[in-house]
Write an enzyme that holds these catalytic residues in place. Structure first.
Site, PDB file in Angstrom:
ATOM      1  CD  GLU A   1       0.760  17.844   9.365  1.00 22.90           C
ATOM      2  OE1 GLU A   1      -0.322  18.349   8.669  1.00 22.90           O
ATOM      3  OE2 GLU A   1       1.304  16.880   9.756  1.00 22.90           O
TER       4      GLU A   1
ATOM      5  CG  ASP B   1      -2.075   0.889   0.568  1.00 18.27           C
ATOM      6  OD1 ASP B   1      -2.122   1.512  -0.135  1.00 18.27           O
ATOM      7  OD2 ASP B   1      -3.110   0.569   1.917  1.00 18.27           O
TER       8      ASP B   1
ATOM      9  CD  GLU C   1      -5.383   3.460  -0.717  1.00 18.76           C
ATOM     10  OE1 GLU C   1      -5.952   3.291   0.177  1.00 18.76           O
ATOM     11  OE2 GLU C   1      -4.004   2.786  -0.508  1.00 18.76           O
TER      12      GLU C   1
ATOM     13  CB  ILE D   1       1.769  11.421   1.300  1.00 19.32           C
ATOM     14  CG1 ILE D   1       1.079  11.457   0.116  1.00 19.32           C
ATOM     15  CG2 ILE D   1       1.746  12.601   1.854  1.00 19.32           C
ATOM     16  CD1 ILE D   1       0.371  12.089  -1.334  1.00 19.32           C
ATOM     17  CG  HIS D   2       3.259   8.952   6.145  1.00 19.42           C
ATOM     18  ND1 HIS D   2       3.080   7.646   7.148  1.00 19.42           N
ATOM     19  CD2 HIS D   2       3.540   7.935   4.961  1.00 19.42           C
ATOM     20  CE1 HIS D   2       1.972   7.337   7.139  1.00 19.42           C
ATOM     21  NE2 HIS D   2       2.138   6.891   5.824  1.00 19.42           N
ATOM     22  NE  ARG D   3       4.647  15.333  11.523  1.00 21.11           N
ATOM     23  CZ  ARG D   3       3.254  15.745  12.154  1.00 21.11           C
ATOM     24  NH1 ARG D   3       2.859  16.419  11.953  1.00 21.11           N
ATOM     25  NH2 ARG D   3       3.898  15.225  13.255  1.00 21.11           N
TER      26      ARG D   3
END
Length: 489
Positions: free
Chosen positions: A288, A164, A232, A167-169
């Site tokens: 954020e 999978d 996705e 998106i992450h920081r």
């Protein structure tokens, strides 16, 4: 139909559309200055005013990174996103709904030379330093460090092998370390990582940066629309009617997006946590989507094994609270709500808009049509379904078919003329929502049981079906204004 298949072809497309692209050769400091510039050019979203929706921007002269280029804001306009997906701004939610329902699985790269591996830097090489190789900006002067904000993480379940992306920081912590923020209980990669920790093994992970916009938009889907086991990238394939191509990483047993501009290969270490602000001690991470700077918690660490990239790579970044985030989060939200409501009561939902003021997550405007007496009350059922479709949704505003959900003035008109607070407000307290909302903290509301719990609220601004004639808007004569002002319309 457009020919977008990677970041570079996306840039070429928006270059061809007047007003959608700008670039500069003036040197810019990636530490806060780059984002400070784009705030005025086109950030939008929940960024502190003054800001606006404007063109995407490329910086060709990055201080401390000779030859590097950085693009930001490619998805920061609904009109631009529609052009990149070859649809219309009003139909984006329906377009993505159709894509997620008709997935095309990714395939292995079939060419001779993998684009993202034209240049290879191994962590074992002398002088290796990811902070010099990747021109990651900081959004503000008080950020915890340089951040990769458009990094698509790819990982796999150690038990089932399913893969999978999310998106992450990622904060650059040292010459060979990144920290990774994983929203608790909300990401499939987090589930995979928990399994690796139970096995006491590092989790192989790739981070692809600089991608086809379709990949970023598809990766914004969440359960229940895309349950555990749904990759996705298959939705991105459906958007393009062409499978996303993957390549094998060089130093880890994982895959990455073959036509990415940059790929970082590494291992997410089990049971190892560091303060996200380890380098600065500010107590803050980065801005954020709600518009405030998030706190810097203890976060997992990635040991970097390699950085690969294309020749003359383009770094892609975003401002945390910008309109770009609105679309990466909000368009999949719209599609998920459309999918669930249409399944339950087909033909009544007209449109959905994930409003920018909620960062694409907190607020949805639902346009609903009542065609018969028995439709009264179904609009509120649609709102309940919306909360089920997207767990982080906080507010739903219901409007009739004669109200434009994309026009905030029109929505507020409905709020003022078709809504009474005591009978048209539905409150659902004690529901899990999102940890970045400070009103969902026990310090703000001692009545809640835990941080991240919210009162979800429906604002029903629809006309009672039995009184529709009383609430009808003034009907004007339909004309073609081009006859009088051909240059304006």
């Amino acid at each position: 139909m457009n020919k977008v298949e990677d970041l570079r072809s996306a840039i070429e497309l928006i270059k061809s559309i007047p007003g959608e692209y700008v670039e500069t050769d003036v040197e810019v400091d990636p530490k806060a200055e780059l984002s400070g510039v784009y705030r005025y050019v086109g950030a939008g979203g929940t960024v502190m005013r003054p800001t606006k929706i404007g063109p995407a921007m490329v910086f060709n002269n990055i201080k401390g990174h000779p030859g590097a280029r950085v693009i930001t804001g490619i998805l920061a306009s609904r009109k631009r996103v529609a052009a990149l997906l070859d649809t219309t701004p009003e139909k984006l939610g329906f377009f993505l709904r159709d894509a997620v329902q008709n997935p095309i699985d990714p395939i292995d790269f079939t060419g001779d030379k993998v684009p993202c591996q034209e240049v290879v830097h191994l962590a074992t090489e002398e002088g290796f330093d990811i902070r010099k190789l990747v021109p990651a900006p900081t959004n503000t002067p008080e950020d915890a460090g340089p951040y990769i904000t458009m990094g698509l993480a790819y990982g796999s379940d150690p038990e089932t092998g399913i893969s999978d992306v999310t998106i992450h920081r990622f904060c650059l912590q040292s010459e060979n370390e990144l920290s990774m923020w994983i929203t608790p209980g909300a990401r499939h990669l987090g589930v995979f990582y928990e399994k690796y920790e139970k096995l006491n093994k590092p989790m192989p992970i790739s981070i692809s940066i600089g991608l086809d916009p379709a990949v970023y938009l598809a990766s914004g889907f969440e359960p229940p629309t895309t349950p555990l086991g749904y990759n996705e990238l298959a939705c991105a394939g459906a958007i393009r009617q062409k499978p996303v191509e993957l390549c094998n990483c060089i130093t880890i047993g994982e895959k990455a997006i073959a036509n990415a501009e940059y790929v970082i290969e590494g291992e997410l270490m089990p049971h190892e946590r560091v303060p996200e602000d380890r380098s600065t001690g500010t107590g803050k991470a980065m801005p954020e989507f709600p518009g405030q700077t998030g706190p810097a918690p203890m976060v997992p660490i990635i040991k970097v094994k390699a950085v690969t990239h294309r020749m003359n790579p383009i770094m892609q970044t975003t401002i945390g609270p910008s309109e770009e985030h609105v679309h990466m989060a909000g368009l999949p939200t719209e599609a998920s709500i459309i999918n669930m409501v249409e399944t339950a009561m087909p033909g009544r939902l007209m449109n959905v808009y994930a409003h920018p003021s909620g960062g694409g997550k907190y607020m949805a405007i639902i346009q609903f049509k009542k065609s018969m007496p028995s439709d009264e009350g179904r609009q509120r059922q649609a709102a309940l379904l919306a909360f089920s479709a997207f767990s982080e949704l906080k507010h739903v505003i219901l409007v009739d078919e004669d109200v434009d959900p994309f026009d905030s003035n029109d929505v507020l008109w409905a709020l003022n003329t078709r809504y009474q607070g005591d009978i048209d407000t539905v409150m659902i307290p004690g529901v899990r929502c999102h940890p970045l909302d400070h009103t969902q903290e026990t310090a703000y509301n001692p009545m809640i049981r835990d941080n991240g719990i919210s009162c979800k609220t429906i604002f029903d601004c629809t006309m009672p079906f039995s009184q529709k004639k009383h609430f009808e808007r003034s009907q004007f004569l339909e004309v073609d204004p081009k006859h009088w002002l051909p240059d304006m319309f």
